[in-house]
Design a protein around this motif. Sequence first.
Motif, short mmCIF file in Angstrom:
data_model
loop_
_atom_site.label_atom_id
_atom_site.label_comp_id
_atom_site.label_asym_id
_atom_site.label_seq_id
_atom_site.Cartn_x
_atom_site.Cartn_y
_atom_site.Cartn_z
N VAL A 244 -34.82 -3.28 -25.36
CA VAL A 244 -35.63 -2.80 -26.48
C VAL A 244 -36.22 -1.44 -26.11
N ASN A 245 -35.94 -0.45 -26.95
CA ASN A 245 -36.48 0.91 -26.78
C ASN A 245 -36.18 1.48 -25.39
N ALA A 246 -34.99 1.25 -24.89
CA ALA A 246 -34.61 1.79 -23.58
C ALA A 246 -34.29 3.28 -23.71
N HIS A 247 -34.73 4.05 -22.72
CA HIS A 247 -34.48 5.49 -22.76
C HIS A 247 -34.46 6.05 -21.35
N VAL A 248 -33.64 7.05 -21.15
CA VAL A 248 -33.58 7.79 -19.88
C VAL A 248 -34.46 9.02 -20.01
N ASP A 249 -35.43 9.14 -19.11
CA ASP A 249 -36.41 10.23 -19.18
C ASP A 249 -36.07 11.41 -18.27
N ALA A 250 -35.36 11.14 -17.18
CA ALA A 250 -35.15 12.19 -16.19
C ALA A 250 -33.80 12.03 -15.52
N ARG A 251 -33.22 13.17 -15.13
CA ARG A 251 -31.98 13.22 -14.36
C ARG A 251 -32.22 14.19 -13.21
N GLY A 261 -25.42 13.13 -5.19
CA GLY A 261 -25.31 12.32 -6.39
C GLY A 261 -26.41 12.65 -7.37
N ILE A 262 -26.74 11.67 -8.20
CA ILE A 262 -27.74 11.87 -9.24
C ILE A 262 -28.50 10.57 -9.43
N VAL A 263 -29.75 10.68 -9.87
CA VAL A 263 -30.54 9.50 -10.20
C VAL A 263 -31.03 9.62 -11.64
N LEU A 264 -30.80 8.57 -12.43
CA LEU A 264 -31.28 8.49 -13.80
C LEU A 264 -32.52 7.60 -13.82
N SER A 265 -33.60 8.07 -14.40
CA SER A 265 -34.85 7.31 -14.46
C SER A 265 -35.28 7.13 -15.90
N GLY A 266 -35.89 5.97 -16.18
CA GLY A 266 -36.33 5.72 -17.54
C GLY A 266 -37.13 4.44 -17.64
N ALA A 267 -37.19 3.90 -18.85
CA ALA A 267 -38.01 2.71 -19.09
C ALA A 267 -37.49 1.97 -20.32
N PRO A 278 -42.58 -4.58 -20.32
CA PRO A 278 -42.24 -3.18 -20.05
C PRO A 278 -41.80 -2.98 -18.59
N LYS A 279 -40.69 -2.28 -18.42
CA LYS A 279 -40.13 -2.01 -17.10
C LYS A 279 -39.80 -0.53 -16.97
N LYS A 280 -39.81 -0.07 -15.73
CA LYS A 280 -39.23 1.22 -15.39
C LYS A 280 -38.00 0.97 -14.53
N PHE A 281 -37.05 1.90 -14.59
CA PHE A 281 -35.84 1.75 -13.79
C PHE A 281 -35.40 3.09 -13.23
N ALA A 282 -34.61 3.01 -12.18
CA ALA A 282 -33.92 4.18 -11.63
C ALA A 282 -32.53 3.73 -11.22
N MET A 283 -31.52 4.50 -11.57
CA MET A 283 -30.16 4.20 -11.17
C MET A 283 -29.60 5.39 -10.40
N TYR A 284 -29.28 5.14 -9.12
CA TYR A 284 -28.77 6.17 -8.22
C TYR A 284 -27.24 6.09 -8.23
N LEU A 285 -26.58 7.23 -8.40
CA LEU A 285 -25.13 7.26 -8.57
C LEU A 285 -24.49 8.29 -7.65
N ALA A 286 -23.38 7.91 -7.05
CA ALA A 286 -22.59 8.86 -6.25
C ALA A 286 -21.16 8.34 -6.19
N ILE A 287 -20.24 9.24 -5.89
CA ILE A 287 -18.83 8.86 -5.76
C ILE A 287 -18.38 9.11 -4.32
N ALA A 288 -17.89 8.06 -3.68
CA ALA A 288 -17.44 8.14 -2.30
C ALA A 288 -16.09 8.86 -2.23
N PRO A 289 -15.68 9.32 -1.04
CA PRO A 289 -14.38 9.97 -0.91
C PRO A 289 -13.21 9.11 -1.40
N SER A 290 -13.38 7.79 -1.37
CA SER A 290 -12.33 6.88 -1.84
C SER A 290 -12.17 6.92 -3.36
#
Length: 325
Positions: A244-251, A261-267, A278-290
């Motif tokens: 409900v009402n999820a949104h990404v606030d920062a990259r 990599g990059i981290v997406l943050s939101g709530a 109500p929750k906050k989240f962060a998703m950290y992303l990267a791609i390995a050499p594989s």
Amino acid sequence: MKICARQTLFSSLVIASIALLACSFSVMANDLQRIPGTSVSLVPMDGLKSSAGFAGLIGDDGDAIMVDELAPEVYEQFMQAAKNPVKELAPLLAEEDIDLQQVEEMTADNGEKFLLLTGRQGPFSKWAALFKGQQTVLVTAQSLSAKDSEAAVKKMMMSVRAGGPVSLEEQIAALPFDLKLVAPFRFGPAHGGASIGMTIGPKDVDPENIQPWIIVSYEVQPVANLQTLEQVAESHLVDPRRYVNAHVDAREKSTVAGIAGIVLSGAYDGEVGGPPRPKKFAMYLAIAPSGRSVVVTAIADQDQFDTLKPAFDDVARSIEIKQGY
């Protein structure tokens, strides 16, 4: 983001088209084979190889088997949903573009009953078998050729055996990465030989999503580039069918597993169908050499998140992909 038994189960059903990984070794058909990092043994179909990087088997033609061991209570939750598969199971699987076609009870070679789900996802035929034991055992399979594979898949599922619970130390040792445990978190369960959770609190299964969680995953499916991974991740994070009402606030740029990599943050305000939480989240992303992606998902109540953020960052930085993966 929801860390609960049912979502863990259904996310485990989603096996994408899996490329043959470089580090694998052949297994002999007709012999009971132990799946590393699990208590499960089975007689594999011809042409499959033991995978490096997740708990299962793979083949050159896109066939794949994945084994996961879940909390005991998952079995009963699943059985409740299976009483009305059209209303309960099919909509959940449809969210992952899986078309549920059949649910049937079968008898394993040892006389124990299990449920087998059959469906399709894009070009792949899918099967998922659920077994009751000291833990709930989920074995999923995919194939490009349903006609040629159905009998072989059923025969393999009937051969499944589960032993006693595997220690957390053995589960961690079987992961394709090392990582640091950061206070105040503790290790939770590992899943599928490719992911592990960390949490604060007593629950390993948290259906109400009360505890803070970190989920570290080394995804099976290769990704073309970081931009594609970011787009897929964001579509999941803000999915209105789930949140409900999820949104990404920062990259922000970030280092994940020693990789740029990059981290997406939101709530978000809560989960669809659940109470406001109500929750906050962060998703950290990267791609390995594989070409495989490293994904770290962190979630906590809004009043806890900022205090825990340094621990989230430390875990993401501490990950080291093991040699050969």
